[in-house]
Scaffold this motif. Structure first.
Motif, PDB file in Angstrom:
ATOM      1  N   LEU A 146       0.827  -1.208   0.000  1.00 58.75           N
ATOM      2  CA  LEU A 146       0.000   0.000   0.000  1.00 58.75           C
ATOM      3  C   LEU A 146       0.861   1.257   0.000  1.00 58.75           C
ATOM      4  O   LEU A 146       0.566   2.228  -0.711  1.00 58.75           O
ATOM      5  CB  LEU A 146      -0.926  -0.006   1.220  1.00 58.75           C
ATOM      6  N   LEU A 147       1.931   1.238   0.780  1.00 59.94           N
ATOM      7  CA  LEU A 147       2.782   2.421   0.851  1.00 59.94           C
ATOM      8  C   LEU A 147       3.496   2.665  -0.463  1.00 59.94           C
ATOM      9  O   LEU A 147       3.559   3.801  -0.951  1.00 59.94           O
ATOM     10  CB  LEU A 147       3.792   2.261   1.991  1.00 59.94           C
ATOM     11  N   ARG A 180       7.319  -5.282  -7.337  1.00 53.62           N
ATOM     12  CA  ARG A 180       6.802  -5.211  -8.709  1.00 53.62           C
ATOM     13  C   ARG A 180       6.358  -6.575  -9.218  1.00 53.62           C
ATOM     14  O   ARG A 180       5.509  -6.653 -10.111  1.00 53.62           O
ATOM     15  CB  ARG A 180       7.853  -4.608  -9.637  1.00 53.62           C
ATOM     16  N   ALA A 181       6.920  -7.646  -8.657  1.00 51.70           N
ATOM     17  CA  ALA A 181       6.473  -8.993  -9.014  1.00 51.70           C
ATOM     18  C   ALA A 181       5.327  -9.451  -8.124  1.00 51.70           C
ATOM     19  O   ALA A 181       4.421 -10.162  -8.578  1.00 51.70           O
ATOM     20  CB  ALA A 181       7.645  -9.966  -8.896  1.00 51.70           C
ATOM     21  N   GLN A 182       5.326  -9.040  -6.856  1.00 53.80           N
ATOM     22  CA  GLN A 182       4.295  -9.488  -5.922  1.00 53.80           C
ATOM     23  C   GLN A 182       2.934  -8.847  -6.195  1.00 53.80           C
ATOM     24  O   GLN A 182       1.892  -9.510  -6.065  1.00 53.80           O
ATOM     25  CB  GLN A 182       4.707  -9.152  -4.485  1.00 53.80           C
ATOM     26  N   ILE A 183       2.931  -7.572  -6.546  1.00 55.41           N
ATOM     27  CA  ILE A 183       1.655  -6.854  -6.647  1.00 55.41           C
ATOM     28  C   ILE A 183       0.752  -7.420  -7.745  1.00 55.41           C
ATOM     29  O   ILE A 183      -0.450  -7.611  -7.507  1.00 55.41           O
ATOM     30  CB  ILE A 183       1.909  -5.344  -6.811  1.00 55.41           C
ATOM     31  N   PRO A 184       1.248  -7.719  -8.963  1.00 60.50           N
ATOM     32  CA  PRO A 184       0.344  -8.336  -9.950  1.00 60.50           C
ATOM     33  C   PRO A 184      -0.253  -9.652  -9.467  1.00 60.50           C
ATOM     34  O   PRO A 184      -1.427  -9.939  -9.731  1.00 60.50           O
ATOM     35  CB  PRO A 184       1.240  -8.533 -11.175  1.00 60.50           C
ATOM     36  N   ASP A 185       0.540 -10.452  -8.759  1.00 58.78           N
ATOM     37  CA  ASP A 185       0.010 -11.704  -8.215  1.00 58.78           C
ATOM     38  C   ASP A 185      -1.066 -11.433  -7.167  1.00 58.78           C
ATOM     39  O   ASP A 185      -2.085 -12.138  -7.102  1.00 58.78           O
ATOM     40  CB  ASP A 185       1.142 -12.526  -7.593  1.00 58.78           C
ATOM     41  N   ASP A 196      12.428  -4.697  -2.468  1.00 59.10           N
ATOM     42  CA  ASP A 196      12.442  -6.152  -2.370  1.00 59.10           C
ATOM     43  C   ASP A 196      12.069  -6.469  -0.931  1.00 59.10           C
ATOM     44  O   ASP A 196      12.815  -6.124  -0.015  1.00 59.10           O
ATOM     45  CB  ASP A 196      13.840  -6.682  -2.711  1.00 59.10           C
ATOM     46  N   VAL A 197      10.896  -7.067  -0.706  1.00 63.49           N
ATOM     47  CA  VAL A 197      10.409  -7.221   0.666  1.00 63.49           C
ATOM     48  C   VAL A 197      10.384  -8.684   1.089  1.00 63.49           C
ATOM     49  O   VAL A 197      10.294  -9.605   0.263  1.00 63.49           O
ATOM     50  CB  VAL A 197       9.011  -6.591   0.850  1.00 63.49           C
ATOM     51  N   ILE A 198      10.455  -8.883   2.396  1.00 64.10           N
ATOM     52  CA  ILE A 198      10.508 -10.223   2.980  1.00 64.10           C
ATOM     53  C   ILE A 198       9.092 -10.802   3.006  1.00 64.10           C
ATOM     54  O   ILE A 198       8.145 -10.158   3.459  1.00 64.10           O
ATOM     55  CB  ILE A 198      11.100 -10.150   4.399  1.00 64.10           C
ATOM     56  N   CYS A 199       8.964 -12.023   2.517  1.00 61.03           N
ATOM     57  CA  CYS A 199       7.633 -12.627   2.308  1.00 61.03           C
ATOM     58  C   CYS A 199       7.182 -13.525   3.454  1.00 61.03           C
ATOM     59  O   CYS A 199       5.976 -13.761   3.605  1.00 61.03           O
ATOM     60  CB  CYS A 199       7.627 -13.452   1.028  1.00 61.03           C
ATOM     61  N   HIS A 259      -2.526  -1.739 -12.111  1.00 60.56           N
ATOM     62  CA  HIS A 259      -1.562  -2.036 -13.176  1.00 60.56           C
ATOM     63  C   HIS A 259      -1.098  -0.748 -13.855  1.00 60.56           C
ATOM     64  O   HIS A 259       0.051  -0.659 -14.311  1.00 60.56           O
ATOM     65  CB  HIS A 259      -2.187  -2.983 -14.207  1.00 60.56           C
ATOM     66  N   THR A 260      -1.974   0.243 -13.956  1.00 62.69           N
ATOM     67  CA  THR A 260      -1.589   1.523 -14.549  1.00 62.69           C
ATOM     68  C   THR A 260      -0.511   2.198 -13.718  1.00 62.69           C
ATOM     69  O   THR A 260       0.439   2.784 -14.258  1.00 62.69           O
ATOM     70  CB  THR A 260      -2.819   2.448 -14.661  1.00 62.69           C
TER      71      THR A 260
END
Length: 381
Positions: free
Chosen positions: A167-168, A316-321, A303-306, A343-344
């Motif tokens: 969100l941030l 950038r890879a996590q948000i579309p998923d 790059d964040v800890i999952c 996505h925009t």
């Protein structure tokens, strides 16, 4: 709901919301339409609109105005509500020689030059907290989502904290402060963390512990009411909501709609898991702190800890998923288009990225403000 010291040991009832209703609050910069510096305009604006206007409110400094919605059933209704009020604000601003900008900080406005709005509560706040309060020249987006119980609000809050970096980063709009690029995507977040009760929420076991926490702070005279708890996520018992406060002010209504959709979908999805007895994934507090810092610093490039084992991945890879997983919830809530609008932001750049591109092109901070002010006005229509 306020809680005075006299009844500090009393229960704090949570007003149940049977549906995931929405309430949205957006803080805007009041700026000069020629110089694009901040302008002390809130008193004149409220004189024009009415100090009892139900949806346009004062804030701490006179260069800030807050626009709020009523209780809305869905994202579309909340955005329409805001649009109507913002059109009133722009019309009054045009008459008064004011315009408005949506960003978490102003690039060159000076906190020392700001006047506190003539309000006893604000003056008492500044007198009590001093320098950390005087330098709060920041602007944010707050989203309330209705929940059925305090217990559910605490459980969802604990799980939702894992998504604060998402969100941030998507909302980050405060790269410039005091005439310089800070190197952060969200400088607002670090300024706000200087307040004694701001930042990441404490992890609480249940709603009873939340009540104990609040009662203790009131009895100890650390706070006078729940309104003085400024966590990134906080239960709001009087409204029967969970209030998400992590976001910088977005620069357009379109971005706001997408952020509100993401918040509502996350709260509903996590609430569904709670109701179904499914486990809620909870990250350790030190991971939450590290992840928030990474989003503050790098925005969408973080790059964040999952998980609690230290696995990590790019936002950038996590948000579309995440969008894809939430689409069934969004379809049920009627905000699928708004959710997909994220996505925009990913493709075209978040506000902090667009602001930096403008500065690279012109080397003028007033042009940065002019560009985001124009974006906001165009999105309001």
């Amino acid at each position: 709901m306020d809680l005075s010291a006299a009844d500090a040991l009393a229960p704090i009832p949570f007003t149940s919301s049977p549906k995931p209703t929405l309430g949205v609050e957006i803080e805007l910069q009041i700026v000069d339409p020629v110089t694009f510096n901040l302008k002390q305009g809130s008193v004149a604006l409220l004189d024009r609109l009415g100090h009892d206007h139900p949806k346009v409110k004062q804030e701490l400094t006179q260069s800030t105005i807050e626009v709020i919605t009523g209780i809305c059933d869905n994202v579309e209704g909340a955005v329409d509500d805001l649009r109507g009020s913002l059109r009133e604000v722009f019309t009054a601003g045009d008459d008064l020689g004011l315009t408005f900008s949506g960003a978490g900080t102003h690039p060159f406005g000076q906190w020392r030059d700001q006047k506190i709005f003539p309000n006893d509560r604000y003056q008492a706040l500044v007198d009590k907290i001093q320098w950390p309060a005087r330098r709060l020249l920041i602007y944010g987006l707050h989203v309330h989502v209705g929940l059925s119980s305090g217990e559910k609000a605490i459980a969802v809050s604990n799980a939702l904290a894992s998504y604060l970096p998402h969100l941030l980063a998507l909302s980050a709009s405060s790269p410039f402060v005091d005439f310089e690029d800070t190197g952060l995507a969200s400088t607002r977040s670090k300024i706000f963390e200087g307040m004694p009760t701001a930042g990441l929420p404490y992890r609480l076991a249940n709603y009873g512990e939340f009540q104990q926490f609040m009662n203790t702070l009131v009895r100890a005279k650390a706070i006078e009411s729940i309104r003085e708890i400024w966590w990134d996520i906080r239960p709001h018992p009087g409204f029967g909501t969970l209030e998400i406060r992590i976001c910088d002010t977005p620069s357009t209504l379109t971005e706001l709609a997408s952020l509100v959709a993401l918040v509502q979908c996350l709260v509903v999805a996590l609430g569904d898991r709670y109701e179904n007895g499914a486990p809620l994934n909870i990250l350790n507090p030190w991971i939450l702190r590290e992840n928030k810092w990474r989003a503050v610093r790098h925005g969408l490039d973080a790059d964040v800890i999952c998980d609690n084992d230290g696995d990590h991945a790019a936002l950038r890879a996590q948000i579309p998923d995440l969008i894809a997983r939430l689409e069934p919830v969004a379809e049920r809530l009627g905000c699928l288009d708004e959710l997909r609008g994220l996505h925009t932001t990913l493709d075209g750049g978040a506000s902090y990225e667009r602001q930096r591109r403008t500065f690279e092109q012109t080397k003028r901070l007033p042009d940065v403000v002019a560009s985001i002010a124009a974006e906001l006005r165009e999105s309001v229509g």
